[in-house]
Design an enzyme around this catalytic site. Structure first.
Site, PDB file in Angstrom:
ATOM      1  CD  GLN A 162       3.633  -5.480  -2.775  1.00 61.15           C
ATOM      2  OE1 GLN A 162       3.849  -5.540  -3.981  1.00 61.15           O
ATOM      3  NE2 GLN A 162       4.529  -5.060  -1.907  1.00 61.15           N
TER       4      GLN A 162
ATOM      5  CD  GLU B  27       0.939  -8.175  -8.557  1.00 61.87           C
ATOM      6  OE1 GLU B  27       1.698  -8.794  -9.319  1.00 61.87           O
ATOM      7  OE2 GLU B  27       0.910  -8.350  -7.326  1.00 61.87           O
TER       8      GLU B  27
ATOM      9  N   GLY C 106      -1.537   1.774  -6.827  1.00 68.17           N
ATOM     10  CA  GLY C 106      -2.608   1.949  -7.801  1.00 68.17           C
ATOM     11  C   GLY C 106      -3.857   1.148  -7.478  1.00 68.17           C
TER      12      GLY C 106
ATOM     13  CG  ASN D 177       4.135   2.013   5.217  1.00 65.52           C
ATOM     14  OD1 ASN D 177       3.575   1.331   6.078  1.00 65.52           O
ATOM     15  ND2 ASN D 177       4.212   1.652   3.953  1.00 65.52           N
TER      16      ASN D 177
ATOM     17  CG  ASN E 160       2.483  -5.857   6.520  1.00 72.39           C
ATOM     18  OD1 ASN E 160       2.346  -4.635   6.468  1.00 72.39           O
ATOM     19  ND2 ASN E 160       2.610  -6.606   5.435  1.00 72.39           N
TER      20      ASN E 160
ATOM     21  CD  GLU F 186     -22.192  -0.982  20.525  1.00 73.25           C
ATOM     22  OE1 GLU F 186     -21.858  -0.777  21.690  1.00 73.25           O
ATOM     23  OE2 GLU F 186     -22.447  -2.115  20.061  1.00 73.25           O
TER      24      GLU F 186
HETATM   25  P1  GDP Z   1      -1.061  -1.630  -5.043  1.00 74.46           P
HETATM   26  O1  GDP Z   1      -1.000  -3.122  -5.039  1.00 74.46           O
HETATM   27  O2  GDP Z   1      -1.044  -1.057  -6.421  1.00 74.46           O
HETATM   28  O3  GDP Z   1      -2.164  -1.073  -4.217  1.00 74.46           O
HETATM   29  O4  GDP Z   1       0.265  -1.133  -4.387  1.00 74.46           O
HETATM   30  P2  GDP Z   1       0.807  -1.383  -2.914  1.00 74.46           P
HETATM   31  O5  GDP Z   1      -0.218  -2.052  -2.083  1.00 74.46           O
HETATM   32  O6  GDP Z   1       2.140  -2.014  -3.045  1.00 74.46           O
HETATM   33  O7  GDP Z   1       0.929   0.114  -2.409  1.00 74.46           O
HETATM   34  C1  GDP Z   1       2.117   0.833  -2.431  1.00 74.46           C
HETATM   35  C2  GDP Z   1       2.373   1.428  -1.088  1.00 74.46           C
HETATM   36  O8  GDP Z   1       2.189   0.435  -0.107  1.00 74.46           O
HETATM   37  C3  GDP Z   1       3.785   1.904  -0.903  1.00 74.46           C
HETATM   38  O9  GDP Z   1       3.721   3.066  -0.096  1.00 74.46           O
HETATM   39  C4  GDP Z   1       4.493   0.766  -0.213  1.00 74.46           C
HETATM   40  O10 GDP Z   1       5.570   1.211   0.575  1.00 74.46           O
HETATM   41  C5  GDP Z   1       3.398   0.236   0.637  1.00 74.46           C
HETATM   42  N1  GDP Z   1       3.448  -1.205   0.891  1.00 74.46           N
HETATM   43  C6  GDP Z   1       3.557  -2.206  -0.024  1.00 74.46           C
HETATM   44  N2  GDP Z   1       3.459  -3.403   0.584  1.00 74.46           N
HETATM   45  C7  GDP Z   1       3.272  -3.146   1.911  1.00 74.46           C
HETATM   46  C8  GDP Z   1       3.040  -3.971   3.048  1.00 74.46           C
HETATM   47  O11 GDP Z   1       2.983  -5.198   2.988  1.00 74.46           O
HETATM   48  N3  GDP Z   1       2.865  -3.326   4.245  1.00 74.46           N
HETATM   49  C9  GDP Z   1       2.913  -1.968   4.368  1.00 74.46           C
HETATM   50  N4  GDP Z   1       2.742  -1.443   5.596  1.00 74.46           N
HETATM   51  N5  GDP Z   1       3.111  -1.170   3.310  1.00 74.46           N
HETATM   52  C10 GDP Z   1       3.270  -1.755   2.098  1.00 74.46           C
END
Ligand code: GDP
Length: 470
Positions: free
Chosen positions: A13, A74, A146, A208, A230, A258
């Site tokens: 995500q 997903e 994950g 974060n 982001n 580099e």
């Molecule tokens: P995955 O899809 O299973 O890899 O799960 P996520 O990408 O949602 O990873 C979870 C972590 O990413 C958590 O620490 C969330 O707070 C963080 N997170 C989820 N979405 C974002 C995003 O768009 N930007 C940032 N900076 N953190 C995110």
């Protein structure tokens, strides 16, 4: 001269949400429509567009396609990308599955991630075949969930096994309880760190915890969303890659290879942090411009870094500052950076580890901006925070079954935790040794100063010091 082509893989995500924002921005910087991949009137895109885009059809009526592969276990984020990016991306490179990784590293690394891996690797092979000259691969992912952590690590290992010659930069988002309440994130993060330490050529941390705080304090957002974080990440990534996408002032573009050669003094110390200036809120950036000296001061301010730590309290092992904007500012920027370098806590192995790049093409939101990339020993403090949270869970074996049921063993988990500790210790050793050198410096002992940041002598002595302490 051949342009270095860079491929961007985004996973999970966070990885894909960041990628969507990044590609939109760099399309705009090159004059490419982010919905069609075409340019106004069929013009050639600005800069060294082929660094990040391939072309379809004849130049003129053709369109430009991001060298992107996007994957998730997903479907929702990939579907969102499909529905908001028109015909920009090659649809075969947008890969998703139905179940998700359930916030579990082991599912991404050992389970569902392995099933999707062949398709992802085949799309990467396809993108690599299309390149004239692969400059490197950037991986965008969060390592608290994950997919980004488990599948992200599996992918990095597979890439390095198949293409050991291409540098891989992981851009890894670290979790913060301010942004996510999923308690198992320290587990996933610690597990992923082992791969990032052993297989990636470098890892740029987007923490974060720090980003939330920056959006709150500098942009005055009461409760920042991941979209705000982001945007901060995109500004930094656009700045970092600008030197790969546009020729510099009196120089050709800098390749990822580099950049990493300059920033990684020895392979085990390859965790980087970054900062961006000016941190003016996006809606005010057009009206408020920062002077060069203030920008440099702010860049090195403990308050501006994208990792929750204080780099001025640690040691800079290497530093790159990339400036974009008005070239008339170059003499002033050179002088201000030289003065700043004198104030930095450096180490004696690599005292001149300070690279400066200039690119005339402005970013989208600022006429003038700077990004700092630093290899700084304070990263140990950031990683220690995650390990501390890991230990709080693991000493009660909280949620251990999530991982044990997916095929991990307690022994493996203890091994991965130990690996994270070794990484922290490498940086602590570098910091202590640097501090000792400072005392010697003050006492008047002559210290040999290398003139190049990638001087093999400095690399040797740092490695020796770290090895000796083990
Ligand atoms: P995955 O899809 O299973 O890899 O799960 P996520 O990408 O949602 O990873 C979870 C972590 O990413 C958590 O620490 C969330 O707070 C963080 N997170 C989820 N979405 C974002 C995003 O768009 N930007 C940032 N900076 N953190 C995110």
């Amino acid at each position: 001269m051949k342009v270095n082509n860079t491929i961007v893989v985004s996973i999970g995500q966070a990885g894909n949400q960041i990628a969507a924002s990044f590609w939109k921005t760099i399309c705009q910087e090159h004059g490419i429509d982010p919905l069609t991949g075409q340019t106004a009137g069929g013009a050639t895109p600005r800069g060294n567009w082929s660094a990040f885009f391939s072309s379809l059809g004849d130049s003129g009526g053709g369109s430009f396609v991001p060298r992107a592969v996007m994957v998730d276990l997903e479907p929702s984020v990939i579907n969102q990308v499909k529905s908001t990016s028109g015909s920009l991306f090659n649809p075969a490179n947008l890969i998703s599955r139905t179940e998700g990784a359930g916030g579990n590293f082991a599912v991404g690394y050992l389970g569902a991630g392995r099933e999707v891996l062949p398709e992802v690797m085949s799309r990467l092979d396809f993108e690599i075949d299309k390149c004239d000259n692969v400059g490197g691969i950037i991986v965008l992912h969060a390592i608290g969930g994950g997919s980004g952590s488990g599948l992200g690590c599996l992918l990095i290992e597979s890439l390095k096994e198949k293409y050991p010659e291409y540098p891989v930069l992981s851009c890894a988002v670290l979790p913060s309880p301010q942004v996510s309440s999923v308690v198992t994130e320290p587990y996933n993060t610690v597990f992923a760190l082992n791969t990032l330490r052993r297989a990636a050529d470098a890892c740029l941390i987007f923490d974060n915890e720090a980003l939330f705080d920056l959006a709150h304090r500098k942009w005055n957002i009461e409760s920042p969303t991941v979209d705000d974080l982001n945007l901060l990440i995109t500004e930094a990534l656009a700045g970092i890659t600008a030197s790969m996408r546009f020729s510099g002032f009196l120089t050709v573009e800098i390749s990822l290879r580099e950049l990493l050669t300059n920033l990684v003094p020895q392979p085990s110390l390859h965790f980087l942090m970054c900062a961006f200036a000016p941190l003016t809120a996006p809606d005010r950036s057009k009206f408020e411009e920062m002077g060069i000296e203030d920008m440099i001061r702010s860049l090195f301010d403990n308050d501006s870094v994208y990792a929750a730590c204080s780099p001025m309290e640690g040691r800079f092992l290497s530093t790159a500052v990339l400036y974009r904007g008005i070239m008339e500012d170059k003499p002033l920027a050179d002088a201000a950076l030289a003065a700043m370098r004198e104030k930095l806590p450096l180490t004696y192995w690599i005292p001149t580890a300070f690279k400066i790049g200039y690119v005339e093409q402005s970013g989208i939101s600022h006429r003038k901006s700077m990004v700092l990339l630093a290899n700084n020993t304070e990263i140990a403090r950031v990683l220690d925070r995650i390990c501390h949270n890991f230990d709080k869970l693991w000493q009660r074996k909280a949620f251990a079954n999530w991982y044990l049921n997916e095929g991990m063993s307690e022994e493996q988990i203890n091994g991965l935790r130990a690996s994270a500790q070794e990484l922290i210790q490498s940086y602590q050793v570098a910091e202590e040794s640097g501090a000792k050198a400072k005392i010697q410096d003050v006492s008047g002992e002559t210290v040999s100063r290398s003139s190049s940041m990638d001087d093999p002598r400095s690399t040797m002595s740092l490695r020796d010091l770290v090895e000796r302490r083990r």
